[in-house]
Design a protein around this motif. Structure first.
Motif, PDB file in Angstrom:
ATOM      1  N   ASP A 113      -6.169  -1.675  -4.710  1.00  0.00           N
ATOM      2  CA  ASP A 113      -5.577  -2.208  -3.482  1.00  0.00           C
ATOM      3  C   ASP A 113      -6.559  -3.174  -2.826  1.00  0.00           C
ATOM      4  O   ASP A 113      -7.575  -2.763  -2.270  1.00  0.00           O
ATOM      5  N   GLU A 114      -6.273  -4.440  -2.920  1.00  0.00           N
ATOM      6  CA  GLU A 114      -7.119  -5.511  -2.373  1.00  0.00           C
ATOM      7  C   GLU A 114      -8.594  -5.328  -2.711  1.00  0.00           C
ATOM      8  O   GLU A 114      -9.442  -5.292  -1.824  1.00  0.00           O
ATOM      9  N   GLN A 120      -8.705   0.742  -0.530  1.00  0.00           N
ATOM     10  CA  GLN A 120      -9.520  -0.246   0.161  1.00  0.00           C
ATOM     11  C   GLN A 120     -10.724   0.401   0.807  1.00  0.00           C
ATOM     12  O   GLN A 120     -11.797  -0.162   0.867  1.00  0.00           O
ATOM     13  N   THR A 172       0.832  -1.200   0.000  1.00  0.00           N
ATOM     14  CA  THR A 172       0.000   0.000   0.000  1.00  0.00           C
ATOM     15  C   THR A 172       0.868   1.252   0.000  1.00  0.00           C
ATOM     16  O   THR A 172       0.575   2.233  -0.694  1.00  0.00           O
TER      17      THR A 172
HETATM   18 MG   LIG Z   1      -2.182  -2.671   2.286  1.00  0.00          MG
END
Ligand SMILES: [Mg+2]
Ligand SMILES: Nc1ncnc2c1ncn2[C@@H]1O[C@H](COP(=O)(O)OP(=O)(O)OP(=O)(O)O)[C@@H](O)[C@H]1O
Lengths: 351, 503
Positions: B165-166, B87, B45
């Motif tokens: 991100d994810e 996220q 991240t």
């Molecule tokens: Mg992360």
């Protein structure tokens, strides 16, 4: 170019440095106003300093003035910890003053009278604070607005009382009858106004600190302020803790009024509080909501207030400067608080 | 191979003593989907935040189409054609989809160009299958739709490189398929994509190339993810193999949690309708289902936060008469919440406070209303040690911990008191495979010690590996319960759509 970047941690010395920095910035900013009013800055601040801290009498006067602000500062600090936005310390103070004055006017042995005055004043302040807290818990009414508006309600109720039933029929002045002489708080130092309430304030600060830091109620207050959802899931009755916080906060503000009646004025009049309730917000912010920090913060504002009056007499700068300094100090502290969470970073324009 | 769309060279970034990125090189070509892998806290991240302008790197440079650029803000990043889907979404909940798209876009002569925006929205939707109702307020969108809006927002602003991100951590398996086809369609049009995930099968299915980070450094580059095994990738990430724990046979005892005809009303999500289930000591019961089918209400009832309108609940043989978190906890219930940050810990207070929060009133941590700071500290320190929670100490702000470490802390705080029943939601969401493995092992340990565990989850493979039985929820009901020996992903998937009555 500059930009703000989130801090990863806040160094411990910030807690001390920030309020000092804010105070320094305030004095620098306000020196412009003094110059504008046509006085010498050094001279004006010199008079302020001499009148507030220059000799032992001046110091006792500053202590006496700090006392109500320690109580209101504690009231606000406790409330704000729980994110109960009590802007109503002013009204709670007035309610405490009225209640303690009513009790103090009854003839009874001195110590008993003082105890009952304190209880009555605290209870009255707590009762006033209960209203916005209940409205918030039951009806989701914004506590900032309700507690603030309540200040006017209480003020006009007080006015109605001293213009009506309590009016001095002899002189016709809108002032309440005085409390019994035996109920006057004992003076600690002959020839000064240093009364018992001052000691009470200095004891209250560590007591409240202990309550916040070391008791389960304090733990719950901290947790509901930071994350009410986690608190609720963790088995804390958020509403109940909020109400307890409001009662405690209101009681502390009420005690500020008790001290003014029992130790300074011995009766109630319309200008019994020159905004000590609002100053409590400044005090609490300067103290970063730490009950121990409330004492020095209140002393600073008290010194400014006593000093500003003397300066106004000596140099002709309006005494309103004291309020400007308070407001500026609050703003400066809010800006300073930003730097506990962020740092300024210089970013280059080109790679 | 075409010239890279963007290139990061020698990027380093530290937070105080923590080195989050060290001399990282990375590039993405047009049309390429790059996987970014690594353990929790590896620096993924952070690296993407550097690329998106949230952090200034301590060293290194960024090149966009071969030209060095300085990215100091998200506005700079967008101007350079870089878009990011975080996220946690950054949307204005009360505004409509279209208004969210138009925020910050200069219109024609100071006026907002609604018609133009609408046309672009339709076009993007058609091209990549990312359809959205332009007039719906964001608050009415599902998580999957909000994510879609974030993607559309980035495309709308002309992103040539999209960072995710994810993105799949918050999606149901069916939504993942939709996301993947959209991403493939974007890549086919020449966009570059950086995809972060802890789920190796997703990474293998979607990406063209992978970069593996470990302790902030690049430790591996995989050129053909599809033909690299998951265990090889795991070794690159963690430095050693990760074998899923084996669930041995168990001999369940008496029921420790019984729900009998539980119904709820007035719930923000789906209400429960006549739910009955039981968990026995030494048994793990899975609750499968597409999220939003009553799982949240079920977890809230069992945790004592939500009182049902009808039905009875029994914990360890005792009927629950008053539903409160403290009440059910006193009967032996432990709880690991779905949303660690909002209902689990208090991010701004020391970790130790969060670790004792549910039991602060008990003799372990307070006496006569006075806290026992030494006991609190000692407890937190012992758990930090026992669970290898990575943090500077018990007085660290809870919010500073990584997801995996927070999850361990929550696990520690519940397991320390030997619950008879444990309710867990999405136990490994956002955790790397090593951390997930650790959590799974702990559950199996607890099962062996006679704890009854309910796991609410969407990851069917995880449920099949952990659970003895799996119940499927659909529209607030339990539509069937399968022995996990008889259950398959396909069969559960079918039941989750409500297609099959009883299993
Ligand atoms: Mg992360
Ligand atoms: N704002 C911050 N302040 C201090 N430390 C930070 C900050 N952001 C990240 N870190 C630290 O930097 C390291 C890398 O964190 P990062 O969030 O980039 O990891 P990640 O690979 O994204 O992990 P995850 O898979 O858990 O999302 C961690 O040790 C983390 O604690």
């Amino acid at each position: 170019m500059f930009r703000l970047e989130a801090r990863t941690s806040t160094p411990a010395w910030f807690n001390l440095a920030l309020p000092l920095l804010a105070i320094g910035a305030t004095l620098v900013l306000c020196s412009g106003l003094i110059a504008l009013a046509g006085a010498g800055v050094i001279e004006a601040y010199g008079v302020m300093f001499a009148a507030s801290l220059g000799d032992s009498y001046a110091i006792t006067e500053t202590l006496v003035r700090a006392t109500p602000m320690i109580f209101t500062g504690l009231a606000v600090a406790v409330a704000f910890r729980a994110k109960f936005w009590n802007i109503g310390a002013e009204g709670q103070l007035l309610a405490g003053a009225v209640a303690s004055c009513a009790v103090g006017a009854i003839a009874m042995p001195g110590p008993l009278a003082m105890l009952l005055m304190a209880l009555a004043g605290a209870a009255a302040g707590a009762a006033v604070a209960l209203l916005p807290a209940t409205l918030r818990v039951k009806f989701k009414v914004d506590d900032v607005v309700s507690s603030l508006l309540l200040n006017s309600v209480i003020f006009y109720a007080l006015m109605a009382l001293i213009e009506g039933p309590w009016k001095d029929s002899f002189s016709g002045y809108p002032i309440s009858p005085p409390i019994e002489d035996s109920a006057n708080f004992p003076v600690l130092l002959e020839g000064t106004r240093l009364h018992l309430g001052v000691v009470a304030a200095f004891v209250a600060a560590p007591v409240i600190w202990f309550l916040i830091a070391r008791t389960t109620l304090g733990f719950r207050i901290r947790v509901i302020g930071e994350n009410p959802e986690a608190a609720r899931y963790g088995g804390i009755h958020v509403e109940r803790v909020l109400i307890s916080t409001a009662l405690l906060s209101g009681a502390l503000a009420g005690l500020a009024g008790v001290g003014e009646v029992g130790g300074v004025h011995f009766q109630v009049m319309s200008d019994i509080s020159p905004g000590y309730g609002y100053s409590g917000i400044v005090v609490a912010m300067l103290a970063r909501l730490n009950p121990l920090g409330v004492v020095p913060a209140a002393l600073f504002l008290a010194a400014v207030m006593t000093g500003a009056e003397a300066m106004s007499r000596a140099t002709g700068v309006p005494a309103f400067l004291s309020e400007v300094i308070q407001g500026t100090a609050l703003l400066a502290m809010l800006v300073a608080l930003l730097f506990t969470a962020y740092r300024i970073r210089r970013v280059g324009a080109a790679p | 191979m075409p010239a890279p769309l963007i290139e990061m060279r020698g990027i380093s970034k530290s937070f105080g003593a923590v080195v989050a990125n060290e001399a990282v090189d990375l590039s993405v070509a047009p049309g390429e989907i790059l996987g970014l892998l690594g353990e929790n806290g590896a620096g993924k991240t952070t690296l993407m935040n550097v690329l998106f302008g949230a952090y200034a790197p301590d060293a290194g440079e960024i090149l966009v189409q071969g030209r060095p650029v300085t990215i100091n803000s998200s506005a700079d990043a967008l101007a350079a054609g870089i878009g990011m889907v975080h996220q946690h979404f950054h949307l204005a909940p009360r505004l409509s989809v279209l208004e969210n798209l138009l925020i910050g876009i200069p219109g024609k002569s100071g006026r907002i160009d609604r018609a133009g925006g609408l046309a672009r929205l339709r076009e993007i939707g058609r091209q990549h299958g990312l359809t959205l109702d332009p007039d719906l307020p964001v608050s009415a969108l599902s998580i999957g739709e909000q994510q879609r809006l974030e993607i559309v927002k980035a495309l709308f602003r002309g992103a040539r490189l999209l960072i995710l991100d994810e993105p799949t951590a918050v999606l149901a398996p069916t939504e993942v398929d939709g996301l993947f086809s959209a991403l493939r369609s974007m890549a086919a049009q020449g966009l570059g994509i950086i995809f972060i995930s802890h789920k190796l099968n997703e990474v293998r299915a979607l990406t063209h190339r992978c970069v593996v980070l470990r302790h902030g450094r690049v430790t591996g580059r995989v050129d053909t993810p599809a033909s690299t095994t998951s265990s090889d990738m795991a070794r690159l990430m963690c430095g050693h193999e990760i074998v899923p724990p084996a669930r041995g046979p168990s001999t369940p005892g008496a029921p420790v949690l019984i729900l009998d005809g539980i119904s709820t009303s007035r719930h923000s999500g789906m209400a429960l309708r006549d739910v009955s289930l039981s968990v026995r000591a030494g048994e793990i019961l899975g609750i499968a289902g597409v999220s939003g089918n009553g799982q949240r209400a079920l977890a809230e009832v069992i945790s004592g936060v939500l009182a049902p309108d009808a039905g009875r609940m029994t914990i360890a043989g005792k009927m629950v008469s008053r539903f409160s978190p403290r009440g059910v906890q006193a009967l032996g219930l432990g709880r690991i919440p779905e949303d660690r940050m909002t209902t689990g810990v208090v991010t701004n207070l020391p970790l130790a406070d969060s670790m004792v929060l549910p039991r602060i009133g008990t003799a372990a941590f307070s006496r006569n209303g006075l806290l026992r700071p030494d006991a609190i500290r000692a407890f937190a320190e012992a758990q930090i040690k026992a669970y290898d929670i990575r943090c500077p100490g018990p007085m660290t702000r809870a919010g500073a911990l990584s997801g995996g470490n927070l999850q361990k802390a929550l696990l520690a705080r519940e397991l320390a008191f030997d619950p008879k029943v444990l309710i867990v939601s999405q136990p490994t969401r956002g955790l790397d495979i090593g951390a997930a493995r650790f959590i799974h092992e702990k559950f199996l340990d607890m099962r062996a010690r006679g704890c009854g565990i309910i796991v609410i989850g969407e990851d069917l493979e995880e449920l099949l590996m952990l659970c003895d039985r799996i119940a499927v929820m659909y529209e607030g009901r339990i539509v069937g319960t399968l022995d996990s020996a008889a259950a398959t992903v396909a069969r559960l998937g079918l039941m989750m759509t409500g297609a099959e009555g009883h299993g």
